[in-house]
Design an enzyme around this catalytic site. Structure first.
Site, PDB file in Angstrom:
ATOM      1  N   LYS A   1     -15.401  46.520  41.141  1.00  0.00           N
ATOM      2  CA  LYS A   1     -15.254  45.063  41.088  1.00  0.00           C
ATOM      3  C   LYS A   1     -15.411  44.561  39.658  1.00  0.00           C
ATOM      4  O   LYS A   1     -14.658  43.690  39.206  1.00  0.00           O
ATOM      5  CB  LYS A   1     -16.293  44.405  41.997  1.00  0.00           C
ATOM      6  CG  LYS A   1     -16.173  44.770  43.472  1.00  0.00           C
ATOM      7  CD  LYS A   1     -17.221  44.021  44.290  1.00  0.00           C
ATOM      8  CE  LYS A   1     -17.184  44.439  45.760  1.00  0.00           C
ATOM      9  NZ  LYS A   1     -17.813  45.749  45.966  1.00  0.00           N
TER      10      LYS A   1
ATOM     11  N   GLU B   1     -20.034  44.169  52.086  1.00  0.00           N
ATOM     12  CA  GLU B   1     -20.790  43.175  51.319  1.00  0.00           C
ATOM     13  C   GLU B   1     -19.801  42.106  50.856  1.00  0.00           C
ATOM     14  O   GLU B   1     -18.783  42.441  50.248  1.00  0.00           O
ATOM     15  CB  GLU B   1     -21.448  43.827  50.110  1.00  0.00           C
ATOM     16  CG  GLU B   1     -22.478  44.882  50.462  1.00  0.00           C
ATOM     17  CD  GLU B   1     -23.032  45.541  49.208  1.00  0.00           C
ATOM     18  OE1 GLU B   1     -23.707  44.846  48.422  1.00  0.00           O
ATOM     19  OE2 GLU B   1     -22.759  46.738  49.001  1.00  0.00           O
TER      20      GLU B   1
ATOM     21  N   ARG C   1     -15.009  59.540  51.438  1.00  0.00           N
ATOM     22  CA  ARG C   1     -14.348  58.304  51.067  1.00  0.00           C
ATOM     23  C   ARG C   1     -12.936  58.583  50.560  1.00  0.00           C
ATOM     24  O   ARG C   1     -12.591  59.709  50.219  1.00  0.00           O
ATOM     25  CB  ARG C   1     -15.160  57.553  50.001  1.00  0.00           C
ATOM     26  CG  ARG C   1     -15.218  58.239  48.646  1.00  0.00           C
ATOM     27  CD  ARG C   1     -16.157  57.484  47.715  1.00  0.00           C
ATOM     28  NE  ARG C   1     -15.756  56.095  47.585  1.00  0.00           N
ATOM     29  CZ  ARG C   1     -16.531  55.150  47.014  1.00  0.00           C
ATOM     30  NH1 ARG C   1     -17.732  55.469  46.579  1.00  0.00           N
ATOM     31  NH2 ARG C   1     -16.098  53.926  46.899  1.00  0.00           N
TER      32      ARG C   1
END
Length: 1289
Positions: free
Chosen positions: A946, A712, A936
C-alpha cells in the site's frame, strides 16, 4: 609461528592486497555511531570510499627471495579483537586470548607480493582464468584463504573482496577508520527512512547493493590494470601496505593477456556472499558506472537467501534470446539443506536458471563454517574438517573444469536419506543425513534434465517398479509416486526394512504406504517408533489405514519407551465385538439421543461410529446393526413413492455464483475437493477444551462450514486478495455453508470510509455475496470483558515498558526473550491499570496490556504479545467511546470464536500465529476454531505494498489506485479484466501451502482464454489508412452480415456497411513487396474479412513532406474469377448515414509497469525499475459501427444480471442482516463501462475506460445508439492476442 595447512598444487601461490580509493558514496538511510568517538557522533552505515581485495595467484618465486607468510587476521590485532567480540556479542576479554594468539602468530602459507607468474613460464601460454570471491557474514578477504589459495595453486587468479559494508567482523578504512560488524541494534535511521524500511531485512538488501557496487568497481579497475598496464591506464590501484611490487607482471604482453577478463569469469561466494552472487547475476550493472562482468560460471557455497526479497533471485527477464546464463553449482552444508523452507526456496531459485547443468550438492557432515578457514585453525582442527575442505575444493575445481558430472557420478554420491539422531533443546527432533563425512548428497538428481519440473511419466516412474515389488498394484504404485514427499518416505521405508524380501500382501503394502504418507507430514516420529509401526503392520496388529493413522498420532503424543497395552487400546489392536454387543450399543445410542425415526438414519450411523467404544467396529456391521435396530424400533422403512415429473425446485440460494466452483457441473473434482482444501477437517473435528464447546458450536452452525474473509479497511484490495476471497467464499459455498465479510477495524488511525465501500464492492463484483457483513468493532465490549477475565486468570498484565525495551526483552527475534519487569505484578494492580488505560489516563505507548504466554517456547508469537494499546483516535463506528483498542493478535481468534467460524483460512505468514491463536482461546475457555494456512498469491513484476503504491500515485507515476497498469482489483476491473477470468486464474493455480509466485504472462494467458469464447469480435483499425475503391460508384453500398463470434452464435450478429471508402490498418500496407508478405502492396491483392470480394492495389498517394502513404487506391475484384487471397485483413467503412466508422479518441495500450520481475531489488529503490514506456496512447483508431449497439446491450445485460443477483441474495436467510452503517452496494455500482468488452479483430482484447463519455448509454433502450455531442471514447487494452507465427502475413 603458526601456518594454516599448506597445499601441494601445481603452482606456488602469491598474495597481494590492493586498494582502490573512490569518490565518497553513501547508500541507504542508516547511520551508526562512529567507533572510538563521542556517543553523539554518527556516520553513514554504508559509506563507500575505497575498495579492498586480496589477489591469490600463481606466483613466480624462482628468482625472487620471498618468504611465505600473509597475516591471517586484520592488523592491528586489537581491531580484530573488537570486531569478533562485537560480532559474537561477548566481552572483548573473552575473545582476546584466541584472537591474540592467531592474530600475532598465524600466517597463510603464500608468498606475499610475489610477481604474477607469466604465461611464458608455462606450457599453455594462455591467460590465467579469473575468479571473484565474496565472503559471508563475519568473514574477510583472508578468512577463506584455503579455498582461494587452492584454486590459485591450480592455475587461477582469485580476487577475494574485503566488503566494507559492516558484514565482516571488522575493516579499516583510510578515511573513516575502524568499522565493525553491524547488528540491528547499531542502526540509527535517518529522518528520510520510511517506517517500513527501518528493519534489518531492508538494511541487508542495502548491503547487497553496496557489495554489488564494490565487486563491479574492483573488477573494472583490475581489468584496466591487466589491459593497459600499470602506467598506461587510470586503474587507480595501490597496494594496501604501500610496498613496491612487480607491477609489470600484471600487465598484458602484446596480444597475450596476463589474466582473462574479457570472458569466462567465475563468480563465487559463501553465505551472504552467495546472496551477493545471485544479486549480481539477476540484475544489470549499476547504471552509468560499469559494464557487465562476463560471468561464465557461478560457484555458490551455502547461500543465505533470506536477505533477497522473494520471489527471486530470478534470471534477468530482459536478456536477449542469444544470451546464455551462467552455469551454477550450489554446494550446501548439511544444516542448510535440512533447513526445509530455505532449501525449498533454493531449489525453486536454481530451477529458474536455464539452460541445463544446474546442480545442488550437499556435503555430509559439513557445517556452515566448513567453507572458511575456521575449522582448519591449528590446535583445534579435526580430520573431518580437512576431508570436507578437500571435497569442497575438488568439487569446485571439477565444476570450473567442466567435469563435475563425471566427478560426482564416479564418487561417493548418495540420494537423500534422513535419520533422527536425538532431540534439540526445544524438544524437536535432531535430524541428520545418512552417510559418511565428505560424501556428496545429491539432493537434485545428477542429470541436468532433472532441474526441470517433473513431467508426467518421467521422474515418478523411477519409483514405480520399487513400489510394485512390495505388493502394490500398478495403480497404487503410480499414485504413491506422484507425491515427492510420500514417494521419498516410502522408498526410505522399503530400503531401511528390506521390504522387497518381506513378502507383503497387497493390504500390508497399502498400510506401509499409508504409514509413509503420515511420516511425510511429521518430523517428530523417532526411529524406534517407526520400527514399532512397521513391526505392527508385518505382525498383522495394524489391519487398517485408520489404525495406522491412529498409531502415528499416538507416537506424536507419547514418547518411547512405548506402552504396548496402551498403544493397542488407542489403535484398536485386537478389538472385537459380538453382533449382540454391537446391537445393544446401537439401541442404547438411539434411546439416549431421542432418535425419532428413519430420517435420522445417517446421523445415527455416524454417531455410533464416532463413539469411542465403537471406533474400531467394522463399518458394514455398524450399518447393518443400526438398520436392524431402526426396523425393530420404527418399523420397516417405507418405499419412496414415485414422484411426478414436476420442475425441480430451486435449492436455497447459497452465497456465491457458479463462478466459484468451476467445472463442478462436469463431475470432475474441483479445487475444493483435493489438495490443501480437500484435506481440511470436517466441522466439529477441531479439538476443544471441553465437549460442551464443540456441541454449542455445532448447534449454532448446524454442522455447516462457516468461514470469513477479514480484510483490514486501510487500503484497496489487490490480486493477492482475490485468492483469499476465492478460498474463503468458495470453500463455504462448495460445502453449502456460509461466509462472513468481516472488517478488521481495530486500527482507527489508518482506516477510511472509502476502503470499506471499495472492499464490499470488489467482493460482490467478483461474484460473491457475504452471508453477513460484520466488524471487529461490533465485539469491542465482549473483547474488553474477556481482557478483564484474562487478567483475573493471571494470563495478562499491564506493561509500561518503552517499545524499545519491549523489543529488547523479546530478544529482537534473535536471542532468547526475557521477562518484562511488570510480568509478576499483582493481578489487582493490572486490573486497576487496565481500567486507567480505558479511561484515558495514559498516552499512546505509555501502557499496554500484554498476554502472559510462554517465554520458554521457541516461537516468538508466544513471547507475551500485546493485547491492547492506547490510541488517541476516533473510530468510524464507536466514535470516541474507546481510548484503548485491541490488537490483531488478540482480536482475530476471539472474533472467529464469537462468529463460530469452523475454518479460519489464512495465508502462511500466519503459521507462527496459529499457536498464539489457539493459546488465547484455550486460556479463556472459549470455542477454538481451527486455523489452516495456504500459500499466498504473488504476481512477479508487480507491487502490492500500500505504501509503495501510494508513492506511485502521489509522485505521478500512475494516475491513481485504479490505474490499469497496477494489479489492485479496482485497477484490473477498470482495465476490463472480467471477474470470472480472475476466479478462473486463481482456481487453475490450485491451493496448497506453497506460495504461488506467478509470472504476469500466465495471468494474461488465462484472461485471453476466458475472453476467447465470450468476447464479441469487431473490426478495428488502430492506425487507419484510407482506401478508395475506384471501380465502384460513389454511392456504392453493400450491407454485410457479420457474426459477433464465429464459434459462439449466441452472441448474435450485426450488419455493417461496405462502401467505396474503407479504412485498413497502416501496418497492412507496404510499398515494397516480398515473397513472405501476403497483405496489401502495389499490384497485390488481399482479402477483406466478411467482404464480398478482395481488392487489388492500383496506386497510392503520399505526403510530399514526410513521404508517408496517405491514401491507397484499389480495384474491387468483383468480375471474373479472382484468385483466392492468401491473407485477409480487417477494415471499417465510411458511411455517414449509419454512423460508420466509430472514432476512438484514445486507445491505451498497457505494458508492464516495471522492467524486471523483482522491482523491490532495484537500486536505490523500486522506482528505479519503473518502465518509462508502460503506456502507449493511440489516437484516432476506428471501430465498426455495431460497437454502439454492442455497448448498450452489454451494459443492459450486466445490469440485469446484477439486479437478479441482488434479489437472489436477499432471499438467503440472514443475508440481509448487515450491521447498521454498512455501505450498501447497489447493483448499478457493479456495472461500469468496463463491461463493454470486445476483441478488436487481429488487434487485441479491449474494454471501454471509465474516462469515456458515452451519451447513448444514458438513453432509453428504444433509442438507436450512436455518437452524441460531447462524447469521448477511450479504450483500454485488456490483453494482447495469442501469438501465432505467420498469421496475418
Amino acid at each position: 609461528m603458526l601456518f594454516l595447512p599448506d597445499f601441494n598444487g601445481r603452482f606456488p601461490v602469491g598474495a597481494t592486497t590492493f586498494k582502490l580509493p573512490v569518490s565518497k558514496k553513501v547508500l541507504g538511510t542508516a547511520n551508526i555511531r562512529r567507533h572510538g568517538h563521542e556517543a553523539g557522533t554518527l556516520k553513514p552505515a554504508l559509506q563507500l570510499d575505497e575498495i579492498v581485495f586480496t589477489a591469490y595467484y600463481p606466483a613466480d618465486v624462482k628468482e625472487n627471495n620471498i618468504k611465505k607468510g600473509l597475516n591471517w587476521l586484520l592488523r592491528p590485532v586489537q581491531a580484530s579483537v573488537q570486531g569478533y567480540a562485537h560480532f559474537s556479542g561477548v566481552s572483548p576479554w573473552l575473545v582476546w586470548p584466541f584472537v591474540y594468539l592467531y592474530g600475532t602468530l598465524l600466517k597463510i602459507p603464500v608468498y606475499l607480493n610475489a610477481p604474477l607468474l607469466r604465461q611464458r613460464s608455462i606450457a599453455e601460454n594462455q591467460p590465467w582464468p579469473l575468479v571473484i570471491f565474496s565472503h559471508g557474514l563475519g568473514g574477510s578477504r583472508t578468512a577463506y584463504s584455503q579455498l582461494c589459495s587452492r584454486l590459485a595453486s591450480s592455475g587461477r587468479v582469485v580476487l577475494a573482496i574485503q566488503h566494507c559494508d559492516g558484514s565482516g567482523h571488522a575493516f579499516i578504512s583510510s578515511t573513516t577508520g575502524l568499522g565493525l560488524y553491524i547488528q540491528e541494534r547499531d542502526l540509527i535511521w535517518t529522518s528520510e527512512a520510511k517506517d517500513d524500511d527501518k528493519t534489518i531485512d531492508i538494511f541487508r538488501q542495502q548491503q547487497l547493493t553496496f557489495r554489488r557496487l564494490e565487486i563491479y568497481l574492483a573488477f573494472r579497475s583490475f581489468k584496466q590494470l591487466i589491459q593497459d598496464g600499470y602506467r598506461g591506464s587510470n586503474h587507480g590501484l595501490q597496494t594496501i601496505d604501500e610496498k613496491s611490487i612487480d607491477w609489470s607482471s600484471w600487465s598484458s604482453d602484446g596480444d597475450v593477456k596476463a589474466v582473462e577478463c574479457e570472458k569466462d569469469v567465475l563468480l563465487a561466494g559463501h553465505s551472504f556472499g552467495g546472496a551477493t552472487v545471485f544479486t549480481i547475476l539477476s540484475m544489470d550493472p549499476p547504471k552509468d558506472l560499469c559494464a557487465p562482468i562476463p560471468v561464465h560460471k557461478a560457484l555458490i557455497l551455502d547461500p543465505w537467501l533470506e536477505p533477497i526479497p522473494s520471489p527471486g533471485p530470478c534470471p534477468p527477464p530482459h536478456r536477449g534470446s542469444d544470451d546464455v546464463l551462467p552455469q551454477l553449482l550450489v554446494i550446501n552444508s548439511e544444516k542448510f539443506s535440512l533447513w526445509k523452507d530455505h532449501f525449498a526456496r533454493l531449489i525453486g531459485v536454481v530451477r529458474a536458471w536455464e539452460p541445463e547443468k544446474r546442480r545442488v550438492l550437499t556435503i555430509i557432515r559439513s557445517r556452515h563454517t566448513s567453507f572458511s578457514d575456521f575449522p582448519l585453525l591449528p590446535l583445534f582442527s579435526r580430520r573431518a574438517a580437512h576431508i570436507v575442505m578437500d571435497r569442497i575444493v575438488e568439487l569446485s575445481e571439477a565444476f570450473i573444469d567442466g567435469d563435475v558430472d563425471t566427478f560426482v557420478d564416479g564418487d561417493a554420491t548418495r540420494k537423500i536419506e534422513i535419520r533422527i539422531v536425538g532431540k534439540k533443546p526445544d524438544g524437536s527432533p535432531q535430524r541428520q543425513f545418512v552417510g559418511d563425512v565428505g560424501d556428496d548428497l545429491s539432493l537434485i538428481h545428477p542429470r541436468p534434465s532433472s532441474m526441470a519440473p517433473p513431467q508426467s511419466g518421467t521422474a515418478s516412474d523411477t519409483y514405480i517398479p520399487l513400489f510394485k515389488s512390495i505388493g502394490l498394484t500398478q495403480a497404487k504404485a503410480a499414485e504413491a509416486a506422484k507425491n515427492a514427499k510420500i514417494a521419498s518416505s516410502l522408498r526410505n521405508l522399503i530400503v531401511s526394512y528390506d521390504l522387497t524380501e518381506a513378502h507383503l500382501d497387497e493390504k500390508q503394502a497399502t498400510l506401509v504406504t499409508a504409514l509413509a504418507g503420515q511420516l511425510a507430514k511429521t518430523e517428530s516420529i523417532e526411529p524406534s517408533e517407526q520400527d514399532f509401526a512397521i513391526k505392527a503392520i508385518l505382525q498383522g496388529k495394524l489391519k487398517s489405514v485408520d489404525q495406522v493413522n491412529a498409531a502415528v498420532k499416538y507416537f506424536e503424543t507419547h514418547r518411547a519407551p512405548i506402552n504396548e497395552t496402551e498403544f493397542d487400546i488407542e489403535c484398536g489392536v485386537g478389538f472385537s465385538i459380538t453382533s449382540e454387543e454391537l446391537y445393544s450399543s446401537v439401541m442404547s445410542y438411539i434411546h439416549e439421543n431421542a432418535v425419532t425415526g428413519w430420517p435420522n438414519l445417517g446421523s445415527v450411523i455416524s454417531g455410533v461410529k464416532a463413539s469411542p467404544a465403537l471406533r474400531w467396529a467394522n463399518p458394514l456391521e455398524v450399518k447393518n446393526a443400526v438398520e436392524k435396530a431402526f426396523t425393530e424400533t420404527f418399523g420397516a422403512k417405507e418405499t419412496a413413492k414415485p414422484k411426478a415429473k414436476d420442475p425441480k425446485k430451486e435449492k436455497t440460494p447459497q452465497t456465491t455464483t457458479s463462478d466459484v466452483d468451476p467445472g463442478s457441473s462436469t463431475g470432475r473434482r474441483t479445487v475444493f475437493e483435493e489438495g490443501f482444501l480437500g484435506a481440511l477437517h470436517r466441522p466439529g473435528e477441531n479439538p476443544q477444551t471441553s465437549p460442551e464447546l464443540r456441541e454449542q458450536h455445532l448447534r449454532a452452525t448446524d454442522g455447516q462450514v462457516w468461514t470469513r474473509f477479514p480484510p483490514e479497511p486501510n487500503g484497496y484490495l489487490h490480486i493477492g486478495h482475490s485468492k483469499a476471497i476465492f478460498v474463503n467464499f468458495g470453500y463455504a459455498a462448495h460445502h453449502g455453508g456460509k461466509c462472513y465479510l468481516r472488517f478488521d477495524d481495530t486500527n482507527p488511525e489508518k482506516e477510511e470510509a472509502r476502503y470499506f465501500e471499495s472492499i464490499i464492492e470488489v467482493v460482490r463484483w467478483l461474484g460473491f455475496e457475504p452471508w453477513k457483513i460484520t466488524y471487529s468493532s461490533d465485539y469491542f465490549d465482549q473483547l474488553y470483558d474477556l481482557a478483564i477475565e484474562l487478567i483475573k486468570r493471571d494470563r495478562a498484565y499491564v506493561c509500561h515498558c518503552t517499545q524499545e525495551q519491549i523489543k529488547a526483552d523479546r530478544g529482537e527475534k534473535l536471542a532468547a526473550p526475557k521477562a518484562c519487569v511488570h510480568r509478576t505484578r499483582p493481578i489487582q494492580e493490572s486490573l486497576d491499570e487496565f481500567i486507567r488505560m480505558k479511561d484515558g489516563y495514559y498516552q499512546p505507548k505509555e501502557a499496554n496490556l500484554r498476554m502472559k504466554m510462554d517465554l520458554t517456547d521457541g516461537n516468538p508469537q508466544m513471547w507475551d504479545l500485546t493485547a491492547y494499546r492506547v490510541l488517541n483516535a476516533s473510530h468510524h463506528r464507536t466514535l470516541d467511546k474507546w481510548k484503548i483498542y485491541p490488537t490483531y493478535d488478540y482480536t482475530h481468534c476471539l472474533v472467529d470464536s464469537f462468529e463460530n467460524i469452523s475454518h479460519s483460512l489464512c495465508t502462511t505468514e500466519f503459521i507462527a500465529s496459529r499457536q498464539s491463536y489457539e493459546w488465547l482461546c484455550d486460556a479463556l475457555d472459549v470455542y477454538k476454531p481451527r486455523q489452516s494456512e495456504f500459500g499466498r498469491l504473488n504476481l512477479q513484476g508487480t507491487i502490492n505494498s500500500k505504501r509503495k503504491i501510494l508513492q506511485l500515485v502521489d509522485e505521478g507515476y500512475v494516475s491513481g489506485w485504479d490505474d490499469p497498469r497496477l494489479y489492485t482489483l479496482i485497477a484490473l476491473r477498470r482495465r476490463g479484466v472480467p471477474p470470472g477470468a480472475i476466479l478462473s486464474f486463481v482456481s487453475s493455480l490450485g491451493v496448497s501451502t506453497a506460495a504461488s509466485n506467478i509470472q504476469i504472462a500466465r495471468f494474461e494467458q488465462t484472461v485471453r482464454q476466458y475472453l476467447e469464447g465470450s468476447a464479441p469480435r469487431l473490426f478495428m483499425v488502430l492506425r487507419p489508412l484510407k482506401v478508395t475503391i475506384e471501380n465502384v460508384p460513389e454511392d456504392y453500398l453493400v450491407m454485410v452480415d457479420k457474426p459477433f463470434h464465429p464459434k459462439n452464435p449466441q452472441l448474435g450478429s450485426s450488419q455493417i456497411p461496405f462502401t467505396r471508402t474503407i479504412y485498413i490498418d497502416s501496418d497492412d500496407f507496404r510499398l515494397e513487396d516480398s515473397k513472405d508478405y501476403f497483405r496489401l502492396a502495389p499490384g497485390k491483392s488481399v482479402g477483406l474479412f466478411q467482404a464480398p470480394y478482395p481488392i487489388t492495389c492500383t496506386s497510392y498517394k503520399t505526403d510530399s513532406a514526410t513521404g508517408e502513404v496517405t491514401e491507397v487506391f484499389c480495384r474491387l475484384e468483383d468480375s471474373g474469377s479472382a484468385p483466392k487471397p492468401k491473407a485477409y485483413i480487417q477494415w471499417v467503412a465510411e458511411h455517414a448515414p449509419s454512423g460508420s466508422p466509430v472514432r476512438v479518441d484514445e486507445t491505451r495500450i498497457f505494458y508492464p509497469l516495471f522492467k524486471s520481475d523483482n522491482p523491490l531489488a532495484a537500486v536505490p529503490d523500486f522506482k528505479a525499475d519503473i518502465n518509462p514506456d508502460s503506456m502507449e496512447v493511440i489516437k484516432g483508431a476506428l471501430v465498426e459501427v455495431s460497437f454502439w449497439s454492442l455497448a448498450k446491450r452489454s451494459i443492459a445485460d450486466a445490469l440485469e444480471e446484477a439486479r437478479a443477483r441482488a434479489e437472489k441474495a436477499k432471499a438467503i436467510p440472514g443475508a440481509a442482516a448487515h450491521e447498521e452503517g454498512t455501505p450498501d452496494v447497489m447493483p448499478e455500482q457493479l456495472v461500469g463501462k468496463e463491461c463493454v468488452r470486445f476483441q478488436g479483430l487481429r488487434v487485441a482484447y479491449l474494454a471501454v475506460d471509465s474516462d469515456s463519455r458515452m451519451g447513448a448509454l444514458e438513453e432509453p433502450s428504444d433509442v438507436t445508439p450512436g455518437r452524441r455531442q460531447g462524447d469521448y471514447l477511450v479504450l483500454n487494452r485488456i490483453a494482447s492476442l495469442k501469438e501465432d507465427a505467420g498469421k496475418g502475413m
